[in-house]
Design an enzyme around this catalytic site. Structure first.
Site, PDB file in Angstrom:
ATOM      1  N   THR A  41       0.823  -1.208   0.000  1.00 14.97           N
ATOM      2  CA  THR A  41       0.000   0.000   0.000  1.00 14.97           C
ATOM      3  C   THR A  41       0.856   1.257   0.000  1.00 14.97           C
ATOM      4  O   THR A  41       2.050   1.223   0.296  1.00 14.97           O
ATOM      5  CB  THR A  41      -0.934   0.028   1.228  1.00 14.97           C
ATOM      6  OG1 THR A  41      -0.153   0.117   2.416  1.00 14.97           O
ATOM      7  CG2 THR A  41      -1.812  -1.211   1.278  1.00 14.97           C
ATOM      8  N   ASP A  42       0.188   2.373  -0.310  1.00 16.32           N
ATOM      9  CA  ASP A  42       0.863   3.661  -0.231  1.00 16.32           C
ATOM     10  C   ASP A  42       0.636   4.262   1.153  1.00 16.32           C
ATOM     11  O   ASP A  42       0.119   3.582   2.053  1.00 16.32           O
ATOM     12  CB  ASP A  42       0.386   4.581  -1.354  1.00 16.32           C
ATOM     13  CG  ASP A  42      -1.106   4.899  -1.291  1.00 16.32           C
ATOM     14  OD1 ASP A  42      -1.735   4.714  -0.227  1.00 16.32           O
ATOM     15  OD2 ASP A  42      -1.648   5.342  -2.318  1.00 16.32           O
ATOM     16  N   GLN A  43       0.991   5.505   1.310  1.00  9.95           N
ATOM     17  CA  GLN A  43       0.893   6.156   2.616  1.00  9.95           C
ATOM     18  C   GLN A  43      -0.548   6.259   3.122  1.00  9.95           C
ATOM     19  O   GLN A  43      -0.789   6.345   4.311  1.00  9.95           O
ATOM     20  CB  GLN A  43       1.523   7.543   2.527  1.00  9.95           C
ATOM     21  CG  GLN A  43       1.913   8.120   3.855  1.00  9.95           C
ATOM     22  CD  GLN A  43       2.755   9.375   3.685  1.00  9.95           C
ATOM     23  OE1 GLN A  43       2.770   9.988   2.629  1.00  9.95           O
ATOM     24  NE2 GLN A  43       3.453   9.743   4.738  1.00  9.95           N
TER      25      GLN A  43
ATOM     26  N   VAL B 179      -3.811   2.529   0.681  1.00 13.33           N
ATOM     27  CA  VAL B 179      -4.481   2.098  -0.543  1.00 13.33           C
ATOM     28  C   VAL B 179      -3.471   1.273  -1.331  1.00 13.33           C
ATOM     29  O   VAL B 179      -2.302   1.635  -1.424  1.00 13.33           O
ATOM     30  CB  VAL B 179      -4.959   3.312  -1.368  1.00 13.33           C
ATOM     31  CG1 VAL B 179      -5.452   2.894  -2.743  1.00 13.33           C
ATOM     32  CG2 VAL B 179      -6.043   4.067  -0.609  1.00 13.33           C
TER      33      VAL B 179
END
Length: 132
Positions: free
Chosen positions: A15-17, A20
């Site tokens: 995931t990103d920050q 997501v």
């Protein structure tokens, strides 16, 4: 039975920050689906490579509909779309636990002789599976 489903839990590293799933993380999910599709037919990708045949992607189209998020339990569905000569095509989709469509994709792969690096008709045991 040309469909196979596999469950995958989203890991934090995918995931990103914002937690997501990063768009590039979907490609390994789809690869897991294709490998498990083969395994369900009695063929491991490892054994295919040991027989001197690889199955690289030559084309992929991915459509992102909704985001997957950290810790979601995803269902990856892989369906054989077409086989002809040295080429095999799969339609794939990823759904969340609520059965919402998150992503769908179409992949074209080619059977390749590992020694020659050229397209090749798959071994007979693969042909038997594809023609069944």
């Amino acid at each position: 039975m040309n469909e196979q489903e596999v469950k995958i839990r989203v890991r934090y590293s995918e995931t990103d920050q914002m937690r997501v799933v990063y768009h590039g993380s979907y490609i390994p999910y789809f690869e897991i689906g294709r490998v498990e599709w083969l395994r369900n037919k009695g063929v491991s990708y490892k054994s295919l490579e040991e027989d001197g045949v690889a199955l690289p992607i030559v084309s992929m189209q991915i459509n992102y509909k909704k985001p997957a998020r950290y810790d979601d339990l995803l269902t990856v569905k892989t369906k054989l779309r077409n086989y002809s000569g040295v080429k095999i095509e799969f339609d794939c989709e990823i759904r969340n636990e609520n059965e919402e469509l998150l992503t769908n994709a179409h992949f074209i792969l080619v059977f390749v002789d590992l020694k020659l690096g050229k397209p090749v008709v798959p071994p007979q045991y693969i042909l038997d599976i594809l023609e069944a």
